[in-house]
Write a protein that holds these residues in place. Sequence first.
Motif, PDB file in Angstrom:
ATOM      1  N   PRO A  58      37.218  37.141  37.170  1.00  0.00           N
ATOM      2  CA  PRO A  58      38.581  36.715  37.508  1.00  0.00           C
ATOM      3  C   PRO A  58      38.692  35.267  37.972  1.00  0.00           C
ATOM      4  CG  PRO A  58      38.194  38.896  38.355  1.00  0.00           C
ATOM      5  CD  PRO A  58      36.906  38.461  37.746  1.00  0.00           C
ATOM      6  N   LYS A  59      37.676  34.830  38.721  1.00  0.00           N
ATOM      7  CA  LYS A  59      37.744  33.481  39.274  1.00  0.00           C
ATOM      8  C   LYS A  59      37.788  32.421  38.163  1.00  0.00           C
ATOM      9  CE  LYS A  59      34.675  30.909  41.926  1.00  0.00           C
ATOM     10  NZ  LYS A  59      33.401  30.909  42.653  1.00  0.00           N
ATOM     11  N   TYR A  60      37.128  32.717  37.048  1.00  0.00           N
ATOM     12  CA  TYR A  60      37.052  31.726  35.967  1.00  0.00           C
ATOM     13  C   TYR A  60      38.106  31.946  34.887  1.00  0.00           C
ATOM     14  CZ  TYR A  60      32.527  30.956  38.107  1.00  0.00           C
ATOM     15  OH  TYR A  60      31.537  30.708  39.001  1.00  0.00           O
ATOM     16  N   ARG A  61      38.901  33.013  35.081  1.00  0.00           N
ATOM     17  CA  ARG A  61      39.755  33.429  33.970  1.00  0.00           C
ATOM     18  C   ARG A  61      40.755  32.341  33.570  1.00  0.00           C
ATOM     19  NH1 ARG A  61      41.664  38.988  35.246  1.00  0.00           N
ATOM     20  NH2 ARG A  61      39.654  39.744  34.520  1.00  0.00           N
ATOM     21  N   ARG A  62      41.389  31.791  34.582  1.00  0.00           N
ATOM     22  CA  ARG A  62      42.412  30.789  34.308  1.00  0.00           C
ATOM     23  C   ARG A  62      41.820  29.610  33.527  1.00  0.00           C
ATOM     24  NH1 ARG A  62      46.884  29.458  38.033  1.00  0.00           N
ATOM     25  NH2 ARG A  62      47.782  27.490  37.380  1.00  0.00           N
ATOM     26  N   ARG A  63      40.641  29.157  33.978  1.00  0.00           N
ATOM     27  CA  ARG A  63      39.998  28.018  33.357  1.00  0.00           C
ATOM     28  C   ARG A  63      39.606  28.324  31.898  1.00  0.00           C
ATOM     29  NH1 ARG A  63      35.222  25.975  36.914  1.00  0.00           N
ATOM     30  NH2 ARG A  63      36.902  25.781  38.412  1.00  0.00           N
TER      31      ARG A  63
END
Lengths: 553, 263
Positions: A58-63
């Motif tokens: 989830p932490k990297y999803r946006r990127r």
Amino acid sequence: MKNNLLRHVLLVVGYIVWAVLINALGVWIIGPLVKDLAIYGVLVVVVLAILWLTSIYPKYRRRFVTFTLFSLLLGQGLSSLAFSSFAKTLVVTVVVSLVLFVAALWFGKIRFFPLLFGTLAVIVANAWLPFSDWPFLTQFRIVQHSRLHIDPHNLAAAPFDVVHTKQGDALLTVSEYIPSEDLLQQLVQNATDSPDALQNVLQTAQGEYRFVEIKQVGGHIEQVTATAQDLAQAHPLNLIKTFFPFQLAHWYVADGEMNEYLSPYLTTNQAVQTALNPASYATTMQALSNQGVQEELENWQSALAQLGVQAKPSGWQIAGGKLTGTYHGQALSASVSATSVVGMGHFTTPSANQLLLVGNNNLQVFDLDAQKVVATYQGTPTTPVPNDVVVGPLAHGEADAIFVNASPAYILTLTPAGQWHKVYTATSPSFRFETVLDMGQGATQIVTDDPSKVRNAATRYFSAYRFVPGATEKPGQLERDWRVFRTNVVNVTPVSFSDGTEDLAVAIYGSGEYLILHKWNVPLLPISAGLFGIVIIAGWVNRIRLYKGAKQA
Amino acid sequence: MSRRVAGFGTMVVMLALAGLTGCTPAVQAPSSSTTSTAVTVTAKNVSWTPLTKAVNKSTAASMYKLESDVELKNGSMHTSYTVYGTVNLPDRASISVHENNFNISFYQQGKVAYADETSSWTQTDPIQDLRSFNSYAQLVQTAAGKHLTLEKLNRTFVVDEYCDVYRFTMPNQSVQLPGFLQQVAGNNRSTLGSNEPIQYTFYVGQTTGFVREVQTDSINPVDQLGPVVTDTSTTFFDIDEPKVAAVKIPQTLVKQLEGSAQQ
């Protein structure tokens, strides 16, 4: 410290690979699913998207998602620039890249350097071959990718005519050019032979055509000005068909090069007289066509004479009911009741040497040894036999079949005794046979342009099938070998630029773009699908590991 | 929180993919509102009288509109010639012709005629004979005189009425050619090409009694080029309806001529 650098390098490589991979997947898998399988394809795409999205931590999803969309948008944007002028390409590339770059930095919070390298990767990949043409890569090596300057109002796509030279085949075609001021003055001075000569010269002055040929020069394939010797072998009618008979081609020689301009055949008054005689449309068109062909061929011969060569079209011709050509080094001439030669092959047996002629709504097989017609296939007024045919074997070493592009298209074979069999009829009226690739063993690849079986759309894709014979006296089936999701692939022409090589020249409809393709068997599609699978699985494994780690802590 | 992001992400990705992969509407077949095709033969050999009567009645019509479409196919070549026009006999007409990729507009009133090819009108010769039905009448007369077989096909709706449909086949040189071709052809019929059969289909209005549509299907060999599949269809409408079928002068011509003295 060293470890950190390595991590950075790996990260940048990851961005580069993903930027190109996602664009390739877009044209190789995502696009085809939607285009060919309609709603079912969309559902599969949704499933793939969910699998992929949930695999990302989830932490990297946006990127990750932002970078993916950024790459796709950039790839699509740049791909639409193919063959624009240098200035336009430069300006649009810079503007599009910058805007998307800033948006991705700001919205996706992607780090500067990985994003920069990702952007460069997309730009470079697209400059090598526009993503819109990447579908060909799944089946073909791109020998050449270029364009001719063509006004789509005159010519819908690059026309091709193959001539045989000592070095190998040359592909003749035309390309627009704008005559120099001096040349134009010279042409204007000489435009005296008919009342509308001056108008004819000037009205097309901004878009005349010059003959070019694509052939092997010093080991690689180049586009060069056509030589007089190669032009002498050409079949001019092959290069001007798209606007026949309403526009006539005129040829003239200037500076030792043959040029072409087009002019309307009918004067305004004649066109209106024709319009007001609907009862005689068909007869009028036939008369115009016959006169137009004569005029053009005379004109062609006199232009060749100015170049100092005599028309000597390669292959077989029929003129005025006389078939002429060379067989076993001997000149052959025979009377036939046909109007054109559409193919050469071995129709009754693999060892027979025969010509395929088109006559009055029929196809005739002319045996070169017997010097007579050995079989005739007659069309009817409602199902006419067109001369849009392809010749080739259904399997390596077999006799040739005839692929007739009627609506619907069908395949004819001939028994040694001269009996016709219709072994296949296409299920879609827009199905088209393009050529046959002999793979050296087993079934041949029958190259076609055909629409989706699910969607109700006439969009055709470049595909290949193998023929599976039916039970005795029953029609056979076509089984798909491959499908390249590129539309508007026309004028598919087999060409052998040097001994032993077999390439396909294809033109893209509505543009002057053309490609020279060579069949290869590099499994690019499975490899990229595999990479995508690995990304998803690795993501999941990572997530589970992190989840477990978090739990233990 | 993360779930909401995932949901949002999925939607964005789906929309983006749909947009990027070309979720374009399917190609629609062009709707042909005026032309229709009869297919079923209902009677093998019928009398020529109704068809002869209809063409004769049509030759008496003094105003009408016509729309024609000629399609030529040879190999992968595909070209077309289309016409849209209004004719008021004996000497008024407004015709537009679309030949492959260029357009011609023509306007005539009496001895005045103008043509427009490159968005400016120029004076041209008027056309002596604007009649379209006479050559049909001649053709039908010849065919009837030879007692050719006339088939009747299923009743078909054309433009605004049901039509009786008749079909026969004649060699293509049975018709009269436009003037400029007669001069060229003259004694030399061979320049026209060989004399192949054409299948004519006539649609006769059940209410009006006029010929409403004529289709032809034929294959015409052209020397060195091969057979050209030629399909034509011509529809007539607003026959003898002065309100809609009166020839009007094109506005662009009026504008051009109004300003011409000052130039």
